[in-house]
Enzyme design. Structure first.
Site, short mmCIF file in Angstrom:
data_model
loop_
_atom_site.label_atom_id
_atom_site.label_comp_id
_atom_site.label_asym_id
_atom_site.label_seq_id
_atom_site.Cartn_x
_atom_site.Cartn_y
_atom_site.Cartn_z
CG ASP A 206 51.14 33.86 63.10
OD1 ASP A 206 50.20 33.91 62.29
OD2 ASP A 206 50.97 33.95 64.33
CB SER B 225 44.84 33.12 67.85
OG SER B 225 44.53 33.25 66.49
CG HIS C 47 48.55 31.29 64.28
ND1 HIS C 47 48.52 32.59 64.69
CD2 HIS C 47 47.36 30.75 64.65
CE1 HIS C 47 47.37 32.85 65.28
NE2 HIS C 47 46.65 31.73 65.27
#
Length: 323
Positions: free
Chosen positions: A251, A157, A281
């Site tokens: 995501d 991320s 995610h």
């Protein structure tokens, strides 16, 4: 494909528990809840031969680092890993489970960097912290047991965003040479564009999550155009290290991660792009909840073994290549 059954069960459990989105909480509460959720979903804590906390110098003071070292003496191939959390949440504890598993599965040393967080320290503080830590580790190879010729960066991320930015700085600002980059559902484009599938569900990471983190990290929206914030916007991606890019079908960061992989490939960078269908995610950090998280970690370990060479130490008096 539809949401994976394990994601459906995870979502239902969050609904039943009345879990509030992180972006509705104050920072202290969000930081504590984020770490608690990662620990709850990370599965069993794997023992590693040696785990120690220390510091390295950063641009604004010492940075905490945690070193996960498998058995071996001398210099080992090393992954420097940057935790996720939207540049706003997280610490070296956040990625501890991931780093333990990758160290054991690869025979590589894995070092996590405690970069400065926003909003207290907005862009570009985290980028320069991460680059400074990588440079220090490479430049003090004997002290930290690093083989500078087998040095990689990675993260999930926001950590994937930082890893991508560090490869740009390493290429353009005096190194160190990097052998690989591991980008797990990375943010690569901070501009406010249409998000991908699954981007509005309040029980999952969504476009509101993205905007909340971005607002903390980039108080000046113009910074979204800076390639160190949005690596996808870099004019030149040639000469960057081979990459594994992992994305999740549901995501909001999926499309920008895949576009970045495509641009790397077009620039002549060897790229493996893997999308995990049905996933959301955060799945990579939650192998205790999602089987796909374990498979993705195994895939990451295989990529690192391939790119960093056979596991094992280089004698401490061996010549540093490109250090």
């Amino acid at each position: 494909m539809p949401l994976d059954p394990q994601v459906i069960a995870y979502r239902a459990a969050r609904a039943a528990a009345g879990v509030a989105p992180l972006y509705t909480r104050d920072l202290a509460e969000a930081r504590a809840a984020d770490l608690a959720a990662i620990r709850a979903g990370g599965g069993d804590v794997e023992p590693v031969h040696d785990v120690r906390d220390t510091t390295v110098p950063g641009p604004a003071g010492d940075l905490p680092v945690r070193i996960h070292r498998p058995a071996g003496v001398g210099r080992l191939p090393t992954l420097v890993y940057f935790f996720g959390g939207g540049w706003t949440l997280g610490s070296v504890d956040t990625a501890d489970g991931i780093c333990r598993r990758l160290a054991n599965a690869t025979g590589c040393q894995v070092v996590t960097v405690g970069y400065r967080l926003a909003p207290e320290n907005p862009f570009p503080a985290a980028v320069h912290d991460c680059h400074a830590a990588v440079r220090w580790l490479a430049g003090h190879a004997d002290e930290f047991g690093v083989d500078p010729s087998r040095l990689a960066v990675g993260g999930d991320s926001a950590g994937g965003n930082l890893a991508a930015a560090v490869t740009l700085l390493a290429r353009d600002s005096g190194g160190p040479p990097l052998a690989a980059q591991l980008l797990i559902y990375p943010n690569t484009d901070q501009r406010e564009l249409a998000a991908s599938a699954g981007d509005q569900d309040p029980l999952l990471f969504n476009r509101h999550s993205v905007a909340w983190y971005r607002g903390h990290y980039l108080p000046d929206p113009a910074d979204a155009e800076n390639p160190l914030a949005s690596p996808l916007l870099a004019e030149d991606l040639t000469g960057l290290p081979p990459a594994l890019v992992v994305t999740a079908e549901y995501d909001p960061l999926r499309d920008e991660g895949e576009r970045y992989a495509e641009r790397l490939r077009a620039a002549g960078v060897p790229v493996e792009l893997v999308r995990y269908d049905g996933m959301i995610h955060g799945f990579f950090a939650m192998p205790g909840v999602f089987d796909a998280g374990r498979r993705a970690q195994d895939r990451a370990a295989g990529f690192l073994r391939d790119r960093l060479g056979a596991a094992g130490a280089v004698p401490a008096d061996a010549e540093a290549v490109g250090g």
